[in-house]
Design an enzyme around this catalytic site. Sequence first.
Site, PDB file in Angstrom:
ATOM      1  N   ASP A  47      36.996  38.449  38.636  1.00  0.00           N
ATOM      2  CA  ASP A  47      38.110  37.685  38.080  1.00  0.00           C
ATOM      3  C   ASP A  47      37.860  36.222  38.457  1.00  0.00           C
ATOM      4  O   ASP A  47      37.043  35.928  39.335  1.00  0.00           O
ATOM      5  CB  ASP A  47      39.412  38.201  38.703  1.00  0.00           C
ATOM      6  CG  ASP A  47      40.630  37.400  38.303  1.00  0.00           C
ATOM      7  OD1 ASP A  47      40.822  37.175  37.100  1.00  0.00           O
ATOM      8  OD2 ASP A  47      41.358  36.975  39.218  1.00  0.00           O
ATOM      9  N   LEU A  48      38.566  35.298  37.815  1.00  0.00           N
ATOM     10  CA  LEU A  48      38.399  33.881  38.146  1.00  0.00           C
ATOM     11  C   LEU A  48      39.555  33.328  38.970  1.00  0.00           C
ATOM     12  O   LEU A  48      39.420  33.066  40.157  1.00  0.00           O
ATOM     13  CB  LEU A  48      38.248  33.068  36.853  1.00  0.00           C
ATOM     14  CG  LEU A  48      36.943  33.234  36.077  1.00  0.00           C
ATOM     15  CD1 LEU A  48      36.987  32.425  34.785  1.00  0.00           C
ATOM     16  CD2 LEU A  48      35.748  32.815  36.918  1.00  0.00           C
ATOM     17  N   ASP A  49      40.719  33.153  38.343  1.00  0.00           N
ATOM     18  CA  ASP A  49      41.850  32.483  38.987  1.00  0.00           C
ATOM     19  C   ASP A  49      42.308  33.210  40.246  1.00  0.00           C
ATOM     20  O   ASP A  49      42.573  34.416  40.220  1.00  0.00           O
ATOM     21  CB  ASP A  49      43.033  32.378  38.015  1.00  0.00           C
ATOM     22  CG  ASP A  49      42.731  31.483  36.830  1.00  0.00           C
ATOM     23  OD1 ASP A  49      41.804  30.665  36.916  1.00  0.00           O
ATOM     24  OD2 ASP A  49      43.444  31.604  35.805  1.00  0.00           O
TER      25      ASP A  49
ATOM     26  N   ASP B 269      42.187  39.558  42.404  1.00  0.00           N
ATOM     27  CA  ASP B 269      43.371  39.403  43.262  1.00  0.00           C
ATOM     28  C   ASP B 269      44.601  40.124  42.736  1.00  0.00           C
ATOM     29  O   ASP B 269      45.645  40.106  43.386  1.00  0.00           O
ATOM     30  CB  ASP B 269      43.707  37.911  43.412  1.00  0.00           C
ATOM     31  CG  ASP B 269      44.224  37.314  42.119  1.00  0.00           C
ATOM     32  OD1 ASP B 269      45.427  36.963  42.044  1.00  0.00           O
ATOM     33  OD2 ASP B 269      43.444  37.205  41.158  1.00  0.00           O
TER      34      ASP B 269
END
Length: 237
Positions: free
Chosen positions: A16-18, A187
């Site tokens: 994932d990124l954010d 997250d």
Amino acid sequence: MYFYRSIHCIKAFTFDLDDTLYDNSMIVEKAEEEMVKMLQRHEQLCTLTTSDFFAEKYAVLTSYPEIYHDVIVWRIQTIKSLLSKTNIPVSKFADVIDESVTCFNFWRHKINVPESTHLLLTKLATKYPLAVITNGNVDIHQIGLGDYFQFSLRGGEHGRSKPFPEIFDLASDKLAIPSHHILHVGDNLLTDVNGAINNGFLACFINIYHRNILHLDNASCLPHIEITQLPELENLL
């Protein structure tokens, strides 16, 4: 690092990124505020507020429930819906949408990627193929992460967003690695952990909330691994 489930041999990582590779706090909010300021430059929208924008955004979602899979299309449709309620000529819609989206994207990519993230990805990339699966609209090349990843998949553009199966299946196909050998790191307990596990991936939860995982919302299934700091993944090398 906590292990809750047995681990198959890891042959690839997806991220994932954010709030996984960097702190995304207030980044989207700032981008939305600046975009609204851009829209306010038009006389017909001079009283527009961020609250108005979000009200319109969720009105659009009510009319088109599937639009939430693609945040870019959702944002464009929201601006278009706002414009349709003014006397701005339809012929000007494309220009207003373009300038607004360009403004949003400029601020959306004002991201500070920690050096620790670069160091970890550098080490992982020497041993494993890496890829991105995101529900957002961040371009990994614009934030200096493009060289680490073989590809980046985005909800909407590449199938329904996480936790739905299409985007996970596509990642496995593009990596040419069975899903049970791919560790997905994220997250969000619903989109990342449940999404990964329900689609046959291994799951690593980065717990940025400083709370017991069992006390968190959406904690319906445990990940294979829980970490609190991204560099802990170096222990898997």
